[in-house]
Design an enzyme around this catalytic site. Structure first.
Site, PDB file in Angstrom:
ATOM      1  N   HIS A  17       0.825  -1.232  -0.224  1.00  0.00           N
ATOM      2  CA  HIS A  17       0.068  -0.019   0.164  1.00  0.00           C
ATOM      3  C   HIS A  17       0.886   1.331  -0.018  1.00  0.00           C
ATOM      4  O   HIS A  17       0.729   2.139  -0.825  1.00  0.00           O
ATOM      5  CB  HIS A  17      -0.909  -0.017   1.315  1.00  0.00           C
ATOM      6  N   LYS A  41     -16.516  -7.494   6.072  1.00  0.00           N
ATOM      7  CA  LYS A  41     -15.012  -8.069   5.963  1.00  0.00           C
ATOM      8  C   LYS A  41     -14.676  -8.426   7.670  1.00  0.00           C
ATOM      9  O   LYS A  41     -13.692  -9.167   7.966  1.00  0.00           O
ATOM     10  CB  LYS A  41     -14.069  -6.982   5.655  1.00  0.00           C
ATOM     11  N   ARG A  95      -1.729  -6.338  -8.270  1.00  0.00           N
ATOM     12  CA  ARG A  95      -0.654  -7.022  -8.195  1.00  0.00           C
ATOM     13  C   ARG A  95      -0.475  -8.429  -8.959  1.00  0.00           C
ATOM     14  O   ARG A  95       0.412  -8.898  -9.262  1.00  0.00           O
ATOM     15  CB  ARG A  95      -1.038  -7.848  -6.722  1.00  0.00           C
ATOM     16  N   SER A 133      -3.174  -7.631   2.638  1.00  0.00           N
ATOM     17  CA  SER A 133      -3.340  -7.397   4.229  1.00  0.00           C
ATOM     18  C   SER A 133      -4.043  -8.940   4.816  1.00  0.00           C
ATOM     19  O   SER A 133      -3.623  -9.389   5.886  1.00  0.00           O
ATOM     20  CB  SER A 133      -4.415  -6.498   4.315  1.00  0.00           C
TER      21      SER A 133
END
Length: 163
Positions: A17, A41, A95, A133
């Protein structure tokens, strides 16, 4: 003034990030870090903790780049958040190919909602491409070393939270 919005849950903020934030800061005059309030989440860190981590990690970046970097919680549609903060650009980090497929769909929907807001993709640096994460939290939960993936401050917060 060019305003960019980089959204995510940042639970926690990672070196990946921070890499995207650093590079996005070179493209805009003001960068808003949109911290998503995503109750589905079940974040490890509270909204307040995530905002504080972002502010702490981005203070030096802001000084170095001369770009104002602000953490901004949001719970509405991304495109509405972009309008709320006056962003002309949404910044997304990629990514892998799987990220692109999802992001491609999001861009199409966002453009249908407001075609005046552009989305810019930044590829994660090679050394950060595997960092997520979710994986950082899993490694930390199992007492693995995540110091390569997060800053010392975030590493300490993970250790404190996960005991």
């Amino acid at each position: 003034m060019r305003v960019g919005l980089y959204p995510g849950t940042f639970d926690p903020i990672t070196m990946g990030h921070i890499d995207i934030i650093r590079r996005a800061a070179a493209l805009v005059d003001k960068l808003i870090i949109g911290v998503a309030i995503n109750r589905d989440k079940g974040p490890l860190f509270s909204l307040e903790e995530r905002v504080a981590m972002i502010e702490a990690e981005c203070a030096r970046l802001s000084e170095q780049t001369g770009t104002e970097i602000i953490a901004h919680p949001f719970e509405n549609l991304l495109i509405d958040c972009a309008r709320d903060v006056g962003a002309q650009i949404i910044v997304r980090g990629l990514r892998a190919v799987a990220d692109f497929e999802y992001e491609f769909q999001m861009v199409g929907m966002n453009r249908a909602l407001d075609d005046s807001i552009e989305t810019v993709f930044l590829m994660a640096e090679a050394r950060h491409q595997a960092i997520a994460s979710k994986l950082v939290k899993e490694i930390a939960r199992l007492n693995g070393d995540v110091s390569k993936f997060v800053t010392p401050r975030v590493n300490d917060a993970l250790k404190k939270r996960l005991g």
